[in-house]
Design a protein around this motif. Structure first.
Motif, mmCIF file in Angstrom:
data_model
loop_
_atom_site.group_PDB
_atom_site.id
_atom_site.type_symbol
_atom_site.label_atom_id
_atom_site.label_comp_id
_atom_site.label_asym_id
_atom_site.label_seq_id
_atom_site.Cartn_x
_atom_site.Cartn_y
_atom_site.Cartn_z
ATOM 1 N N GLY A 281 -1.216 11.478 4.081
ATOM 2 C CA GLY A 281 -0.627 10.872 5.262
ATOM 3 C C GLY A 281 0.350 9.746 4.960
ATOM 4 N N ARG A 282 0.580 9.462 3.670
ATOM 5 C CA ARG A 282 1.480 8.362 3.297
ATOM 6 C C ARG A 282 2.893 8.585 3.832
ATOM 7 N N ILE B 60 5.172 6.347 6.430
ATOM 8 C CA ILE B 60 6.502 5.823 6.098
ATOM 9 C C ILE B 60 7.509 6.209 7.173
ATOM 10 N N VAL B 61 7.462 7.467 7.588
ATOM 11 C CA VAL B 61 8.374 7.937 8.642
ATOM 12 C C VAL B 61 8.094 7.199 9.948
ATOM 13 N N LEU C 52 0.826 -1.206 0.000
ATOM 14 C CA LEU C 52 0.000 0.000 0.000
ATOM 15 C C LEU C 52 0.861 1.256 0.000
ATOM 16 N N LEU C 53 1.888 1.268 0.842
ATOM 17 C CA LEU C 53 2.761 2.436 0.945
ATOM 18 C C LEU C 53 3.632 2.608 -0.294
ATOM 19 N N ALA C 54 3.999 1.509 -0.937
ATOM 20 C CA ALA C 54 4.914 1.575 -2.075
ATOM 21 C C ALA C 54 4.215 1.912 -3.383
#
Length: 235
Positions: free
Chosen positions: A58-59, A63-64, A50-52
């Motif tokens: 808010g992505r 990640i942070v 999902l993040l990639a």
């Protein structure tokens, strides 16, 4: 000095003769760590995908946060899980404190950020490499994710091995929520801490030998997987 060598020789003997108590502790450690890694992969891989592969509000914060949580102090995680599972906690009614389940929960919290962060970076790199090709072929989002997960399987296995190494070597969190109860929640790391305090160097050294062997095995497996992936893409 002679006492140390004698203890070391006895420890090697325990390992080679497959001592019953030693096998019980090692077996429980492997069972809990593998369970925690399996659950973490089921949660971490979809989150990493999902993040990639997607953009949403808010992505970057997620990640942070994932990268920050990789460095979570184990004792703090153990304390949080302890409070939640204690009798006065919100999940105290389940009676999970000082059980293997509580230890798995703590390990999962520690492993998920590792699996997610490593997998996200891997999938992001693969996505950048194949994005134009997959777009030109009109591949749907779900099929794109499946294709990337399959193509990156070797690198993702390394993420799983890193998570297993974290789970298997953890002592602070599992000590707090597991209680180091003999024949129930005693794993390699907690047993080493206990036996060292008791002065039983033989069992502590035997468990240390097994733990070091596992660590070497994990690193060797990660190396072989990386080399296999390199040869595959070079062919």
């Amino acid at each position: 000095m002679n006492d140390i060598w004698e203890a070391l020789l006895k420890a090697v003997s325990l390992v080679l003769t497959l001592d019953t108590d030693l096998l019980e502790i090692v077996g429980l450690s492997l069972q809990l760590s593998l369970t925690a890694v399996g659950i973490s992969l089921l949660i971490g891989l979809p989150l990493a995908a999902l993040l990639a592969l997607t953009k949403f509000p808010g992505r970057k914060i997620l990640i942070v946060a994932t990268n920050v949580f990789m460095g979570l102090p184990p004792v703090v995680v153990g304390l949080i899980v302890y409070v939640i599972l204690s009798r006065s906690g919100p999940l105290g009614v389940l009676g999970l404190l000082f059980t293997p389940t509580a230890m798995v929960i703590a390990q999962v919290i520690l492993v998920i950020p590792i699996v997610t962060a490593i997998s996200r970076q891997v999938l992001e790199d693969y996505h950048q490499e194949y994005d134009e090709l997959l777009t030109s072929l009109g591949v749907s989002k779900m099929r794109r994710i499946s294709a990337l997960l399959w193509d990156a399987r070797f690198a993702l296995t390394t993420a799983g091995l890193a998570g297993f190494g974290r789970a298997a070597s953890e002592v602070g969190a599992v000590m707090i929520v597991g209680g180091n109860i003999d024949h129930l929640t005693r794993v390699m790391t907690t047993a080493i801490a206990l036996e060292s305090r008791k002065g039983d160097l033989v069992m502590a050294l035997a468990l240390g030998i097994v733990l070091i062997t596992l660590a070497l095995g994990i690193n060797l497996a990660a190396y072989l997987i990386t080399e296999t992936a390199k040869r595959r893409y070079a062919a």
